[in-house]
Enzyme design. Structure first.
Site, PDB file in Angstrom:
ATOM      1  N   ARG A 102      40.866  54.945  53.770  1.00 55.65           N
ATOM      2  CA  ARG A 102      40.190  54.644  55.035  1.00 55.65           C
ATOM      3  C   ARG A 102      38.700  54.709  54.826  1.00 55.65           C
ATOM      4  NH1 ARG A 102      41.815  57.464  60.515  1.00 55.65           N
ATOM      5  NH2 ARG A 102      40.439  59.058  59.703  1.00 55.65           N
ATOM      6  N   THR A 106      34.311  53.363  59.523  1.00 58.66           N
ATOM      7  CA  THR A 106      35.069  52.482  60.423  1.00 58.66           C
ATOM      8  C   THR A 106      36.529  52.907  60.581  1.00 58.66           C
ATOM      9  OG1 THR A 106      35.747  51.063  58.597  1.00 58.66           O
ATOM     10  CG2 THR A 106      33.664  50.521  59.685  1.00 58.66           C
ATOM     11  N   ASP A 198      41.578  66.725  57.259  1.00 63.17           N
ATOM     12  CA  ASP A 198      41.824  65.688  56.252  1.00 63.17           C
ATOM     13  C   ASP A 198      42.869  66.189  55.268  1.00 63.17           C
ATOM     14  OD1 ASP A 198      41.565  64.119  53.770  1.00 63.17           O
ATOM     15  OD2 ASP A 198      39.972  63.126  54.882  1.00 63.17           O
ATOM     16  N   ASP A 201      42.060  65.945  51.408  1.00 63.43           N
ATOM     17  CA  ASP A 201      41.014  66.895  51.002  1.00 63.43           C
ATOM     18  C   ASP A 201      41.553  68.325  50.977  1.00 63.43           C
ATOM     19  OD1 ASP A 201      39.083  64.996  50.587  1.00 63.43           O
ATOM     20  OD2 ASP A 201      38.132  65.232  52.550  1.00 63.43           O
TER      21      ASP A 201
END
Ligand code: PRP
Ligand code: URA
Length: 207
Positions: A102, A106, A198, A201
């Site tokens: 991603r 955006t 996330d 992550d």
């Protein structure tokens, strides 16, 4: 309705660990494995089987063996955190990889990799991606699978957002989604609220 809510105490326990911001990558990976086993078991509940007879040390016993080819498709990179758990359950499965990222501004997903085993049109395909947020990544991956001829596709994810569920239902209405929870919404950065942050992550310690 393509959404299946997987409601199991062990699923919720692992999800609470994954959501907790204090969870370190070590425990995050462990909880990801635990929850993925349970989600995969539910998503593969309808796998076809054929009758067999095996000999126990005492005598013959009727049994059933899975009689279809299974292809697991993790969406890189976060989906890798669920792959080993699924392969523990279905050791004979073949694995396809789809790499999607991603854009941080955006939130639009772009594909950087794809390698699928041959014959996905004859296989049950289990797509694994922990986060279904806008649904852009899932739809892009499902488009790749559809182009390769896959027809029997289902997804497991760990947290879904209403937007992502809607988009998959709209663009791939035949695909079943297995998730423990559909959270409230997305924030301005298109992260799931409350979500777990996330996933990639936190899984790999790249925060
Ligand atoms: C995450 C996640 C999904 C995607 C979901 O991946 O694993 O693939 O975001 O968001 P969407 O529904 O809005 O498309 P990300 O692109 O952050 O990459 P990563 O797995 O490499 O961390
Ligand atoms: N990807 C993640 O890892 N988390 C989100 O909340 C949304 C997309």
């Amino acid at each position: 309705m393509s959404i299946h809510i997987v409601d199991h105490p062990l699923v919720h326990d692992a999800l609470a660990t994954l959501r907790d911001k204090r969870t370190t990558p070590e425990y995050f990976r462990r909880a990801a494995t635990q929850i993925s086993v349970l989600l995969a078991a539910e998503a593969l509940r309808d796998l076809p089987t054929s009758d067999v007879t095996v000999d126990t040390p005492i005598g013959p016993a009727e049994g059933r063996r899975v009689s279809t080819d299974v292809v697991v498709v993790p969406i890189l990179r976060a989906g890798l955190g669920m792959l080993d758990a699924v392969l523990e359950m279905v050791p004979s499965a073949r694995v396809g990889h789809i790499g999607l990222q991603r854009n941080e501004t955006t939130a639009v997903a772009s594909q950087y990799y794809s390698k699928l085993p041959p014959g996905v049109d004859r296989s049950v395909v289990l797509m694994v991606d922990p986060m279904l947020a806008t649904g852009g990544s899932a739809v892009a991956a499902l488009d790749v699978l559809r182009l390769a001829g896959a027809t029997r596709v289902r997804i497991i994810c760990i947290v879904a957002a209403p937007e992502g569920v809607r988009l998959v239902e709209e663009r791939h209405p035949d695909v079943a989604i297995y998730t423990p929870v559909v959270d409230r919404s997305l924030n301005a950065q298109k992260y799931i609220v409350p979500g777990l942050g996330d996933f990639g992550d936190r899984l790999y310690g790249t925060l």
